[in-house]
Design a protein around this motif. Structure first.
Motif, PDB file in Angstrom:
ATOM      1  N   TYR A   1       0.833  -1.206   0.000  1.00  0.00           N
ATOM      2  CA  TYR A   1       0.000   0.000   0.000  1.00  0.00           C
ATOM      3  C   TYR A   1       0.870   1.259   0.000  1.00  0.00           C
ATOM      4  CZ  TYR A   1      -4.094  -2.867   1.105  1.00  0.00           C
ATOM      5  OH  TYR A   1      -5.114  -3.775   1.057  1.00  0.00           O
ATOM      6  N   ALA A   2       1.967   1.222   0.758  1.00  0.00           N
ATOM      7  CA  ALA A   2       2.865   2.383   0.810  1.00  0.00           C
ATOM      8  C   ALA A   2       3.473   2.656  -0.568  1.00  0.00           C
ATOM      9  CB  ALA A   2       3.963   2.151   1.838  1.00  0.00           C
ATOM     10  N   ALA A   3       3.862   1.587  -1.272  1.00  0.00           N
ATOM     11  CA  ALA A   3       4.455   1.752  -2.595  1.00  0.00           C
ATOM     12  C   ALA A   3       3.436   2.317  -3.590  1.00  0.00           C
ATOM     13  CB  ALA A   3       4.994   0.412  -3.097  1.00  0.00           C
ATOM     14  N   LEU A   4       2.196   1.816  -3.520  1.00  0.00           N
ATOM     15  CA  LEU A   4       1.154   2.332  -4.413  1.00  0.00           C
ATOM     16  C   LEU A   4       0.856   3.797  -4.132  1.00  0.00           C
ATOM     17  CD1 LEU A   4      -1.357  -0.670  -4.467  1.00  0.00           C
ATOM     18  CD2 LEU A   4       0.043   0.150  -6.355  1.00  0.00           C
ATOM     19  N   LEU A   5       0.813   4.158  -2.861  1.00  0.00           N
ATOM     20  CA  LEU A   5       0.556   5.552  -2.505  1.00  0.00           C
ATOM     21  C   LEU A   5       1.698   6.455  -2.959  1.00  0.00           C
ATOM     22  CD1 LEU A   5      -1.277   7.566  -1.066  1.00  0.00           C
ATOM     23  CD2 LEU A   5      -0.073   7.038   1.069  1.00  0.00           C
ATOM     24  N   ALA A   6       2.932   5.976  -2.797  1.00  0.00           N
ATOM     25  CA  ALA A   6       4.089   6.760  -3.235  1.00  0.00           C
ATOM     26  C   ALA A   6       4.062   6.962  -4.752  1.00  0.00           C
ATOM     27  CB  ALA A   6       5.385   6.068  -2.809  1.00  0.00           C
ATOM     28  N   PHE A   7       3.699   5.907  -5.487  1.00  0.00           N
ATOM     29  CA  PHE A   7       3.605   6.022  -6.948  1.00  0.00           C
ATOM     30  C   PHE A   7       2.514   7.017  -7.337  1.00  0.00           C
ATOM     31  CE2 PHE A   7       1.283   4.666 -10.768  1.00  0.00           C
ATOM     32  CZ  PHE A   7       2.270   4.862 -11.726  1.00  0.00           C
ATOM     33  N   ALA A   8       1.354   6.913  -6.667  1.00  0.00           N
ATOM     34  CA  ALA A   8       0.240   7.792  -7.013  1.00  0.00           C
ATOM     35  C   ALA A   8       0.583   9.254  -6.757  1.00  0.00           C
ATOM     36  CB  ALA A   8      -0.994   7.388  -6.213  1.00  0.00           C
ATOM     37  N   ILE A   9       1.264   9.523  -5.643  1.00  0.00           N
ATOM     38  CA  ILE A   9       1.627  10.901  -5.308  1.00  0.00           C
ATOM     39  C   ILE A   9       2.736  11.421  -6.218  1.00  0.00           C
ATOM     40  CG2 ILE A   9       2.620  12.384  -3.512  1.00  0.00           C
ATOM     41  CD1 ILE A   9       1.219  10.607  -1.454  1.00  0.00           C
ATOM     42  N   GLY A  10       3.693  10.573  -6.525  1.00  0.00           N
ATOM     43  CA  GLY A  10       4.857  11.027  -7.279  1.00  0.00           C
ATOM     44  C   GLY A  10       4.698  11.060  -8.780  1.00  0.00           C
ATOM     45  N   ALA A  11       3.749  10.304  -9.330  1.00  0.00           N
ATOM     46  CA  ALA A  11       3.622  10.194 -10.789  1.00  0.00           C
ATOM     47  C   ALA A  11       3.491  11.540 -11.497  1.00  0.00           C
ATOM     48  CB  ALA A  11       2.452   9.281 -11.138  1.00  0.00           C
TER      49      ALA A  11
ATOM     50  N   TYR B   1      -6.495  14.116 -12.247  1.00  0.00           N
ATOM     51  CA  TYR B   1      -5.686  12.970 -11.823  1.00  0.00           C
ATOM     52  C   TYR B   1      -5.939  12.686 -10.343  1.00  0.00           C
ATOM     53  CZ  TYR B   1      -1.552  10.329 -10.384  1.00  0.00           C
ATOM     54  OH  TYR B   1      -0.713   9.385  -9.841  1.00  0.00           O
ATOM     55  N   VAL B   2      -5.889  13.719  -9.525  1.00  0.00           N
ATOM     56  CA  VAL B   2      -6.092  13.551  -8.083  1.00  0.00           C
ATOM     57  C   VAL B   2      -7.504  13.048  -7.797  1.00  0.00           C
ATOM     58  CG1 VAL B   2      -6.232  14.782  -5.878  1.00  0.00           C
ATOM     59  CG2 VAL B   2      -4.370  15.286  -7.476  1.00  0.00           C
ATOM     60  N   ILE B   3      -8.492  13.604  -8.484  1.00  0.00           N
ATOM     61  CA  ILE B   3      -9.885  13.188  -8.250  1.00  0.00           C
ATOM     62  C   ILE B   3     -10.077  11.723  -8.620  1.00  0.00           C
ATOM     63  CG2 ILE B   3     -12.277  13.553  -8.924  1.00  0.00           C
ATOM     64  CD1 ILE B   3     -11.620  16.492  -9.356  1.00  0.00           C
ATOM     65  N   LEU B   4      -9.540  11.306  -9.776  1.00  0.00           N
ATOM     66  CA  LEU B   4      -9.711   9.912 -10.197  1.00  0.00           C
ATOM     67  C   LEU B   4      -8.967   8.951  -9.271  1.00  0.00           C
ATOM     68  CD1 LEU B   4      -9.571  10.089 -14.094  1.00  0.00           C
ATOM     69  CD2 LEU B   4     -11.521   9.471 -12.656  1.00  0.00           C
ATOM     70  N   PHE B   5      -7.785   9.349  -8.811  1.00  0.00           N
ATOM     71  CA  PHE B   5      -7.078   8.488  -7.869  1.00  0.00           C
ATOM     72  C   PHE B   5      -7.870   8.355  -6.568  1.00  0.00           C
ATOM     73  CE2 PHE B   5      -4.249   8.375  -4.115  1.00  0.00           C
ATOM     74  CZ  PHE B   5      -3.841   7.043  -4.234  1.00  0.00           C
ATOM     75  N   ALA B   6      -8.406   9.469  -6.087  1.00  0.00           N
ATOM     76  CA  ALA B   6      -9.192   9.427  -4.858  1.00  0.00           C
ATOM     77  C   ALA B   6     -10.417   8.531  -5.027  1.00  0.00           C
ATOM     78  CB  ALA B   6      -9.618  10.841  -4.459  1.00  0.00           C
ATOM     79  N   LEU B   7     -11.079   8.598  -6.185  1.00  0.00           N
ATOM     80  CA  LEU B   7     -12.242   7.754  -6.439  1.00  0.00           C
ATOM     81  C   LEU B   7     -11.851   6.280  -6.499  1.00  0.00           C
ATOM     82  CD1 LEU B   7     -14.437   9.617  -9.094  1.00  0.00           C
ATOM     83  CD2 LEU B   7     -15.015   9.069  -6.720  1.00  0.00           C
ATOM     84  N   ALA B   8     -10.751   5.977  -7.186  1.00  0.00           N
ATOM     85  CA  ALA B   8     -10.301   4.585  -7.284  1.00  0.00           C
ATOM     86  C   ALA B   8      -9.928   4.038  -5.913  1.00  0.00           C
ATOM     87  CB  ALA B   8      -9.124   4.477  -8.245  1.00  0.00           C
ATOM     88  N   ALA B   9      -9.205   4.857  -5.113  1.00  0.00           N
ATOM     89  CA  ALA B   9      -8.811   4.420  -3.774  1.00  0.00           C
ATOM     90  C   ALA B   9     -10.036   4.222  -2.892  1.00  0.00           C
ATOM     91  CB  ALA B   9      -7.867   5.446  -3.149  1.00  0.00           C
ATOM     92  N   LEU B  10     -10.999   5.124  -2.974  1.00  0.00           N
ATOM     93  CA  LEU B  10     -12.224   5.005  -2.179  1.00  0.00           C
ATOM     94  C   LEU B  10     -13.008   3.755  -2.592  1.00  0.00           C
ATOM     95  CD1 LEU B  10     -14.056   6.289  -0.047  1.00  0.00           C
ATOM     96  CD2 LEU B  10     -15.155   7.578  -1.893  1.00  0.00           C
ATOM     97  N   THR B  11     -13.060   3.485  -3.891  1.00  0.00           N
ATOM     98  CA  THR B  11     -13.745   2.283  -4.371  1.00  0.00           C
ATOM     99  C   THR B  11     -13.082   1.027  -3.831  1.00  0.00           C
ATOM    100  OG1 THR B  11     -14.329   3.446  -6.412  1.00  0.00           O
ATOM    101  CG2 THR B  11     -14.541   1.057  -6.419  1.00  0.00           C
ATOM    102  N   PHE B  12     -11.750   0.982  -3.880  1.00  0.00           N
ATOM    103  CA  PHE B  12     -11.023  -0.183  -3.383  1.00  0.00           C
ATOM    104  C   PHE B  12     -11.275  -0.382  -1.894  1.00  0.00           C
ATOM    105  CE2 PHE B  12      -7.334  -2.129  -1.400  1.00  0.00           C
ATOM    106  CZ  PHE B  12      -7.171  -3.281  -2.165  1.00  0.00           C
ATOM    107  N   LEU B  13     -11.176   0.683  -1.112  1.00  0.00           N
ATOM    108  CA  LEU B  13     -11.380   0.567   0.333  1.00  0.00           C
ATOM    109  C   LEU B  13     -12.811   0.145   0.650  1.00  0.00           C
ATOM    110  CD1 LEU B  13      -9.423   3.714   1.573  1.00  0.00           C
ATOM    111  CD2 LEU B  13      -8.697   1.318   1.695  1.00  0.00           C
ATOM    112  N   CYS B  14     -13.756   0.634  -0.135  1.00  0.00           N
ATOM    113  CA  CYS B  14     -15.156   0.276   0.088  1.00  0.00           C
ATOM    114  C   CYS B  14     -15.392  -1.212  -0.171  1.00  0.00           C
ATOM    115  CB  CYS B  14     -16.070   1.125  -0.797  1.00  0.00           C
ATOM    116  SG  CYS B  14     -17.821   0.724  -0.651  1.00  0.00           S
ATOM    117  N   VAL B  15     -14.915  -1.725  -1.326  1.00  0.00           N
ATOM    118  CA  VAL B  15     -15.142  -3.139  -1.625  1.00  0.00           C
ATOM    119  C   VAL B  15     -14.320  -4.031  -0.688  1.00  0.00           C
ATOM    120  CG1 VAL B  15     -15.739  -2.651  -4.027  1.00  0.00           C
ATOM    121  CG2 VAL B  15     -13.377  -3.216  -3.451  1.00  0.00           C
ATOM    122  N   ARG B  16     -13.144  -3.569  -0.284  1.00  0.00           N
ATOM    123  CA  ARG B  16     -12.340  -4.332   0.673  1.00  0.00           C
ATOM    124  C   ARG B  16     -13.105  -4.533   1.977  1.00  0.00           C
ATOM    125  NH1 ARG B  16      -8.558  -2.888   4.724  1.00  0.00           N
ATOM    126  NH2 ARG B  16      -6.845  -4.380   4.979  1.00  0.00           N
ATOM    127  N   TRP B  17     -13.759  -3.471   2.435  1.00  0.00           N
ATOM    128  CA  TRP B  17     -14.567  -3.578   3.646  1.00  0.00           C
ATOM    129  C   TRP B  17     -15.808  -4.435   3.423  1.00  0.00           C
ATOM    130  CZ3 TRP B  17     -19.528  -1.299   4.261  1.00  0.00           C
ATOM    131  CH2 TRP B  17     -20.074  -1.495   5.536  1.00  0.00           C
TER     132      TRP B  17
END
Length: 377
Positions: free
Chosen positions: A35-45, A202-218
């Motif tokens: 998760y840390a690596a994915l977040l670092a990639f998303a922020i740095g891209a 870019y930020v909005i779509l990443f936030a939506l994708a991350a929120l979707t993942f966290l929602c389905v994970r739960w």
């Protein structure tokens, strides 16, 4: 939650014994550093590879597509070909809200003559937020209404029924002059520089994708996840056990519609123009892509849609760049190979190959009676 499975491709067991697997239902055993690596990639891209900001933003959209399709198609076993309907419906709902806040929609679409609505930052983002919210709520309402019709169908009939919804929506919006018909509707102009616009969406779509993942994970870790898996495995038995199957199916489709509606609203603003054929309801592209990505990564798994979307998006971008004119042939071959020879997908193969790494415990010597009692408990 305990269960038992026979893993194919394994060595035979002694007489009177069987292999049983015990696992926590949909347990996420992913290490924190992933998760840390994915977040670092998303922020740095956007800073490391600024020229590819839009392409990476599309990656987050593809991941959202695959995740939302897998809720119904993978986890619940209802293979939909019409989820793109929510994407397009959300796009049009957002467009009507954003334009309607500042001018008459019918007049704007019929007499604009190429003119677009120019707003300042405050008005633009106010309209965008309201448009995304309206798109999400509107698509949930559509899911609840249409779901009561199509969830009476099963198997290929359900797939065809959902496809019919998407195609019908495309034709209806193409003839509805108030929202521009086949000529489409221009979205409000983003009040900033092109690169700023790319980074913002870019930020909005990443936030939506991350929120979707966290929602389905739960969701998959709750009893709701157990219920929709039971529907996938045997719907009649699930009903006999007291599971309200229609209610769970409607909720699952509504969750998909919620996130797809918001993604449609964002995509419409990214493109700056909404029309029914290629942008709002692209059934033969985005509509098929979301199915293929989930199958490629391994449907019915948490990370499968993410892996499948990433791999598919990279292949798509490479073929579009270096195999122009043959890109559809390459993608078609990928789909055929996936469906014919690799149906379990990447995650399915990995879980079968190394079950222990995914929280699956294999007991080689458990007797058939003991395995049955363990499963019953």
């Amino acid at each position: 939650m305990t269960s038992e499975h026979t893993l194919s491709g394994s060595k035979p067991l002694p007489a009177g014994s069987r292999r049983a697997t015990r696992f926590a239902h949909n347990a996420d055993t992913t290490p924190w550093y992933v998760y840390a690596a994915l977040l670092a990639f998303a922020i740095g891209a956007p800073f490391v590879i600024p020229a590819y900001t839009t392409q990476v933003a599309f990656l987050w959209l593809m991941i959202l597509f695959a995740l939302t399709w897998d809720i119904v198609g993978g986890q619940m076993g209802y293979n939909s070909l019409g989820n793109i309907f929510f994407f397009g419906a959300g796009m049009y709902i957002s467009a009507v809200v954003q334009v309607g806040l500042f001018t008459d929609v019918g007049t704007y679409t019929s007499a604009r003559g190429g003119e677009q609505l120019v707003l300042d930052h405050g008005d633009y983002f106010y309209g965008l937020v309201l448009g995304m919210g309206a798109a999400a709520i509107g698509c949930v309402i559509f899911a609840l209404i249409l779901g009561r019709i199509v969830f009476g169908l099963r198997g290929p009939y359900f797939a065809i029924g959902t496809l019919g919804i998407a195609l019908s929506a495309r034709e209806l919006t193409g003839t509805w002059e108030w929202i521009g018909g086949g000529s489409g509707i221009a979205m409000p102009v983003y009040p900033g520089l092109p690169h700023e616009k790319s980074v913002v969406f870019y930020v909005i779509l990443f936030a939506l994708a991350a929120l979707t993942f966290l929602c389905v994970r739960w969701l998959y870790s709750t009893r709701f996840g157990l219920a929709i898996n039971a529907i996938r495995d045997d719907e009649e038995k699930a009903e006999a056990m007291g599971i309200h199957t229609l209610r769970h199916k409607l909720v699952a489709w509504s969750v998909s519609g919620f996130f797809l509606g918001m993604s449609g609203a964002v995509f419409g603003n990214m493109t700056g123009f909404v029309e029914p054929l290629e942008v709002a309801f692209p059934t033969v592209t985005f509509g098929i892509f979301m199915v293929v990505m989930a199958l490629l990564g391994g449907k019915g798994t948490l990370w499968g849609p993410v892996i499948g979307a990433t791999l598919f998006h990279v292949i798509k971008e490479v073929t579009w760049t270096y195999l122009l004119g043959w890109q559809w042939v390459a993608l078609g071959l990928l789909i055929v190979v996936n469906v014919v020879f690799f149906q379990e997908g990447i995650m399915g193969w990995l879980q079968r190959k190394w079950p222990e790494r995914f929280g699956i415990t294999v007991d080689e010597g458990m007797s058939a009676g003991a395995a049955g009692r363990e499963a019953a408990r």
